[in-house]
Enzyme design. Structure first.
Site, PDB file in Angstrom:
ATOM      1  N   CYS A 143      14.524  10.469   6.053  1.00  0.00           N
ATOM      2  CA  CYS A 143      14.600  10.054   7.461  1.00  0.00           C
ATOM      3  C   CYS A 143      16.013  10.200   8.017  1.00  0.00           C
ATOM      4  O   CYS A 143      16.195  10.287   9.224  1.00  0.00           O
ATOM      5  CB  CYS A 143      14.113   8.626   7.604  1.00  0.00           C
ATOM      6  SG  CYS A 143      15.022   7.485   6.557  1.00  0.00           S
ATOM      7  N   LYS A 153       0.853  -1.191   0.000  1.00  0.00           N
ATOM      8  CA  LYS A 153       0.000   0.000   0.000  1.00  0.00           C
ATOM      9  C   LYS A 153       0.888   1.239   0.000  1.00  0.00           C
ATOM     10  O   LYS A 153       1.616   1.498   0.966  1.00  0.00           O
ATOM     11  CB  LYS A 153      -0.897   0.034   1.242  1.00  0.00           C
ATOM     12  CG  LYS A 153      -2.003   1.081   1.081  1.00  0.00           C
ATOM     13  CD  LYS A 153      -2.645   1.477   2.381  1.00  0.00           C
ATOM     14  CE  LYS A 153      -1.858   2.533   3.117  1.00  0.00           C
ATOM     15  NZ  LYS A 153      -1.693   3.800   2.395  1.00  0.00           N
ATOM     16  N   GLU A 171      10.406   0.818  10.060  1.00  0.00           N
ATOM     17  CA  GLU A 171      11.435   1.840   9.792  1.00  0.00           C
ATOM     18  C   GLU A 171      10.741   3.177   9.944  1.00  0.00           C
ATOM     19  O   GLU A 171       9.951   3.575   9.094  1.00  0.00           O
ATOM     20  CB  GLU A 171      11.979   1.698   8.379  1.00  0.00           C
ATOM     21  CG  GLU A 171      12.693   0.382   8.163  1.00  0.00           C
ATOM     22  CD  GLU A 171      13.712   0.480   7.046  1.00  0.00           C
ATOM     23  OE1 GLU A 171      14.496   1.434   7.038  1.00  0.00           O
ATOM     24  OE2 GLU A 171      13.702  -0.397   6.184  1.00  0.00           O
ATOM     25  N   LEU A 172      11.043   3.881  11.029  1.00  0.00           N
ATOM     26  CA  LEU A 172      10.214   5.038  11.385  1.00  0.00           C
ATOM     27  C   LEU A 172      11.013   6.346  11.342  1.00  0.00           C
ATOM     28  O   LEU A 172      12.019   6.441  10.670  1.00  0.00           O
ATOM     29  CB  LEU A 172       9.580   4.773  12.749  1.00  0.00           C
ATOM     30  CG  LEU A 172       8.851   3.423  12.854  1.00  0.00           C
ATOM     31  CD1 LEU A 172       8.292   3.185  14.246  1.00  0.00           C
ATOM     32  CD2 LEU A 172       7.735   3.306  11.806  1.00  0.00           C
ATOM     33  N   GLU A 225      10.875  15.547  14.971  1.00  0.00           N
ATOM     34  CA  GLU A 225      11.213  15.465  13.549  1.00  0.00           C
ATOM     35  C   GLU A 225      10.457  16.537  12.760  1.00  0.00           C
ATOM     36  O   GLU A 225       9.231  16.586  12.778  1.00  0.00           O
ATOM     37  CB  GLU A 225      10.835  14.076  13.021  1.00  0.00           C
ATOM     38  CG  GLU A 225      11.299  13.851  11.594  1.00  0.00           C
ATOM     39  CD  GLU A 225      10.843  12.493  11.045  1.00  0.00           C
ATOM     40  OE1 GLU A 225       9.683  12.100  11.256  1.00  0.00           O
ATOM     41  OE2 GLU A 225      11.670  11.833  10.396  1.00  0.00           O
TER      42      GLU A 225
HETATM   43  P1  NAD Z   1       2.907   8.195   7.607  1.00  0.00           P
HETATM   44  O1  NAD Z   1       3.195   7.450   8.851  1.00  0.00           O
HETATM   45  O2  NAD Z   1       1.915   9.277   7.650  1.00  0.00           O
HETATM   46  O3  NAD Z   1       2.414   7.170   6.479  1.00  0.00           O
HETATM   47  C1  NAD Z   1       3.187   6.055   6.087  1.00  0.00           C
HETATM   48  C2  NAD Z   1       2.269   4.982   5.558  1.00  0.00           C
HETATM   49  O4  NAD Z   1       1.548   4.406   6.645  1.00  0.00           O
HETATM   50  C3  NAD Z   1       1.223   5.482   4.571  1.00  0.00           C
HETATM   51  O5  NAD Z   1       1.068   4.550   3.526  1.00  0.00           O
HETATM   52  C4  NAD Z   1      -0.029   5.562   5.422  1.00  0.00           C
HETATM   53  O6  NAD Z   1      -1.212   5.441   4.670  1.00  0.00           O
HETATM   54  C5  NAD Z   1       0.154   4.378   6.353  1.00  0.00           C
HETATM   55  N1  NAD Z   1      -0.556   4.447   7.625  1.00  0.00           N
HETATM   56  C6  NAD Z   1      -0.671   5.512   8.430  1.00  0.00           C
HETATM   57  N2  NAD Z   1      -1.384   5.188   9.538  1.00  0.00           N
HETATM   58  C7  NAD Z   1      -1.709   3.873   9.420  1.00  0.00           C
HETATM   59  C8  NAD Z   1      -2.422   2.958  10.243  1.00  0.00           C
HETATM   60  N3  NAD Z   1      -2.941   3.321  11.411  1.00  0.00           N
HETATM   61  N4  NAD Z   1      -2.566   1.689   9.812  1.00  0.00           N
HETATM   62  C9  NAD Z   1      -2.024   1.285   8.635  1.00  0.00           C
HETATM   63  N5  NAD Z   1      -1.355   2.113   7.809  1.00  0.00           N
HETATM   64  C10 NAD Z   1      -1.177   3.394   8.206  1.00  0.00           C
HETATM   65  O7  NAD Z   1       4.319   8.701   7.079  1.00  0.00           O
HETATM   66  P2  NAD Z   1       4.619   9.690   5.863  1.00  0.00           P
HETATM   67  O8  NAD Z   1       4.224  11.065   6.275  1.00  0.00           O
HETATM   68  O9  NAD Z   1       4.074   9.096   4.608  1.00  0.00           O
HETATM   69  O10 NAD Z   1       6.217   9.569   5.771  1.00  0.00           O
HETATM   70  C11 NAD Z   1       7.103  10.333   6.510  1.00  0.00           C
HETATM   71  C12 NAD Z   1       7.648   9.552   7.683  1.00  0.00           C
HETATM   72  O11 NAD Z   1       8.308   8.381   7.222  1.00  0.00           O
HETATM   73  C13 NAD Z   1       8.705  10.335   8.446  1.00  0.00           C
HETATM   74  O12 NAD Z   1       8.500  10.187   9.825  1.00  0.00           O
HETATM   75  C14 NAD Z   1      10.016   9.663   8.028  1.00  0.00           C
HETATM   76  O13 NAD Z   1      11.071   9.791   8.950  1.00  0.00           O
HETATM   77  C15 NAD Z   1       9.584   8.260   7.870  1.00  0.00           C
HETATM   78  N6  NAD Z   1      10.526   7.526   7.029  1.00  0.00           N
HETATM   79  C16 NAD Z   1      11.361   6.628   7.631  1.00  0.00           C
HETATM   80  C17 NAD Z   1      12.302   5.938   6.878  1.00  0.00           C
HETATM   81  C18 NAD Z   1      13.218   4.940   7.508  1.00  0.00           C
HETATM   82  O14 NAD Z   1      13.877   4.202   6.767  1.00  0.00           O
HETATM   83  N7  NAD Z   1      13.319   4.861   8.818  1.00  0.00           N
HETATM   84  C19 NAD Z   1      12.388   6.165   5.496  1.00  0.00           C
HETATM   85  C20 NAD Z   1      11.522   7.096   4.922  1.00  0.00           C
HETATM   86  C21 NAD Z   1      10.586   7.769   5.699  1.00  0.00           C
END
Ligand code: NAD
Length: 475
Positions: A275, A166, A241-242, A375
């Site tokens: 990230c 997704k 990975e957050l 962040e």
């Molecule tokens: P987000 O958490 O808003 O969304 C990420 C994904 O999770 C989306 O597809 C979203 O639809 C889904 N999602 C959100 N809530 C959910 C739930 N309750 N249940 C199931 N799916 C759910 O993140 P974003 O804004 O798209 O991306 C930015 C974040 O990603 C930043 O915090 C960044 O640091 C992190 N990130 C981390 C890495 C890493 O390797 N650690 C790499 C890239 C981005």
């Protein structure tokens, strides 16, 4: 969207806009739970055959994916730019990254797929086999919509799994395009599906479905926590990975040209939406003023503009809510006493409908401020002076995150002691990322538990099975 080998549409669609202009240019299907069910059941069926193929045969399919990505590289890069807003140069780099993930995964055709343990009796054999987990659900963010697709799909398929992915609601097109590329490469029907829809309904349905054997997520700490709770009921493996809050630490004796250049690149890459980005720079007092002066000069010359223009160095933020979040961080920092050295708002001369944020430098910041602790994920850098080694290590470790960290010094003892003391999954000494596919990109603390890269990442897509065989007493 691609569900069980078929491209389907839905009556309801979700608009996709161009971050550089705010113009909606297309829409994608809004999945229902029936699509989730269909995708996962087809995945289960396809995985049974795929998982039994020798690694070398799976590698052939991955090699063809690499070839197809190459053939469509420019098209894929332009899709990334259109929906995500990074510059075309950065997007081309992202597509090269896509190829590297598949390339690394297919190199695993030579791996050892098990161990033989010395048995405790004669005429017996005890082996520990590596097997596919089964059906993987991948949930990905918007900042690298093609590369993170590859980061998950490549090891999942190579390890013998099926995968249902997704993408982010904001950037669904790159994943759909990549799914098409995989189809052209001969990935069997049903083995890979891309379901588009919101996280809290469709993402949740994917995680909680009885067919799902494993979940891999890249995204915010908030989403990771919610998904972990959803998966707890079924007790399935979850790889997270957050978020991150990477420090750059510059000691007095550092090569200042290098430190300024790297701190700059690591902050403004992808408009600060990485990230591993430099979210806070600590500079030792003796070189602080000089560092700030040189850094601000560099920011002044940064070319912010149309991401399709080859000469642009930074594009817009990805969306209006992301823009507003960054603005709030800056406003709050100023209210807490920070000084804006440059930037702080929309830049001049850009499309008024787009989500443009000027590259911003803040001084007068202390370590306890919100802008240093949370962040930001945007083109905003607080630069903070420090006096001692102990002080800066304590500050670097003071956030809830532990993904990436950077240290600049010419003193090997300081560099290696800092490497020991930093509570992060990654330490870069006198260099910045991007991380390499053979490494292990993994977060500590609220940056997650997991990682997809390298040997350790690959292993996460496998299960162990211990097999005891008695073939009788020796004749
Ligand atoms: P987000 O958490 O808003 O969304 C990420 C994904 O999770 C989306 O597809 C979203 O639809 C889904 N999602 C959100 N809530 C959910 C739930 N309750 N249940 C199931 N799916 C759910 O993140 P974003 O804004 O798209 O991306 C930015 C974040 O990603 C930043 O915090 C960044 O640091 C992190 N990130 C981390 C890495 C890493 O390797 N650690 C790499 C890239 C981005």
């Amino acid at each position: 969207m691609l569900v069980g080998g078929e491209w389907i549409s839905t009556p309801a669609t979700r608009p996709v806009d161009n971050p550089a202009t705010g113009d909606v240019f297309t829409g994608v299907p809004e999945a229902e739970e029936e699509h989730v069910d269909q995708a996962l059941r087809r995945a289960r069926a396809a995985q049974r055959t795929w998982g039994r193929l020798p690694l070398a045969q799976r590698a052939d399919v991955l090699a063809e994916i690499v070839r197809q990505v190459d053939l469509h590289a420019e098209e894929l890069a332009r899709i990334v730019v259109a929906e995500q807003g990074k510059t075309i140069t950065e997007a081309r780099g992202e597509i090269q990254g896509v190829k590297s993930f598949f390339d690394f995964a297919l190199s695993q055709k030579y791996r050892n797929v098990g161990e033989v343990v010395a048995p405790s009796r004669p005429g017996a054999q005890l082996t520990i086999r590596e097997e596919p987990v089964g059906v993987v659900v991948a949930i990905i963010p918007w900042n690298f919509p093609a590369a993170i697709f590859a980061r998950k799909v490549a090891p999942a398929l190579m390890a013998g799994n099926a995968i249902v992915l997704k993408p982010s609601e904001v950037t669904p097109l790159s994943a759909l395009a990549m799914a098409r590329v995989c189809q052209l490469a001969g990935v069997p029907d049903g083995l890979l599906s891309v379901v588009t829809g919101p996280g809290r309904s469709i993402g949740k349905a994917l995680v909680e479905h009885p067919v799902t054997d494993m979940v891999t997520v890249t995204g915010s700490t908030r989403a990771g926590r919610e998904i972990l709770a959803q998966a707890a009921e079924k007790i399935i493996p979850v790889s997270l990975e957050l978020g991150g809050k990477a420090p750059v630490i510059v000691f007095d004796d550092a090569d200042l040209d290098l430190a300024v250049q790297d701190a700059f690149e690591a902050r403004f890459w992808n408009c600060g939406q990485v990230c591993t980005c430099n979210e806070r720079t600590y500079v030792q007092r003796g070189v602080y003023d000089e560092f700030v002066r040189r850094f601000v000069d560099k920011v002044r010359s940064l070319r912010v503009g149309d991401p399709t223009d080859e000469s642009s160095q930074m594009g817009p933020k990805v969306s209006a809510p992301e823009w507003a979040k960054v603005k709030e961080f800056v406003d709050n920092a100023v209210a807490e006493g920070a000084k804006i050295e440059i930037g702080g708002d929309r830049p001049d001369g850009v499309d008024e409908g787009g989500y443009w944020f000027a590259p911003t430098v803040l001084t007068g910041v202390t370590n306890d401020m919100e802008i240093v602790q949370h962040e930001v994920f945007g083109p905003v850098l607080p630069i903070i002076p420090f006096d001692t080694y102990e002080e800066v290590i304590e500050w670097a470790n003071s956030t809830v995150y532990g993904l990436t960290s950077h240290v600049y010094t010419e003193n090997m003892r300081v560099a290696m002691t800092a490497t020991d003391d930093l509570e992060f999954g990654e330490v870069y000494i006198n260099r910045i990322g991007p991380e390499e596919v053979g490494g292990f990109h993994t977060g500590w603390k609220l940056s997650g538990m997991g990682g997809d890269d390298g040997q350790h990442g690959f292993e996460r897509y496998t299960h162990r099975k211990t097999v005891y065989v008695d073939y009788g007493p020796q004749r």
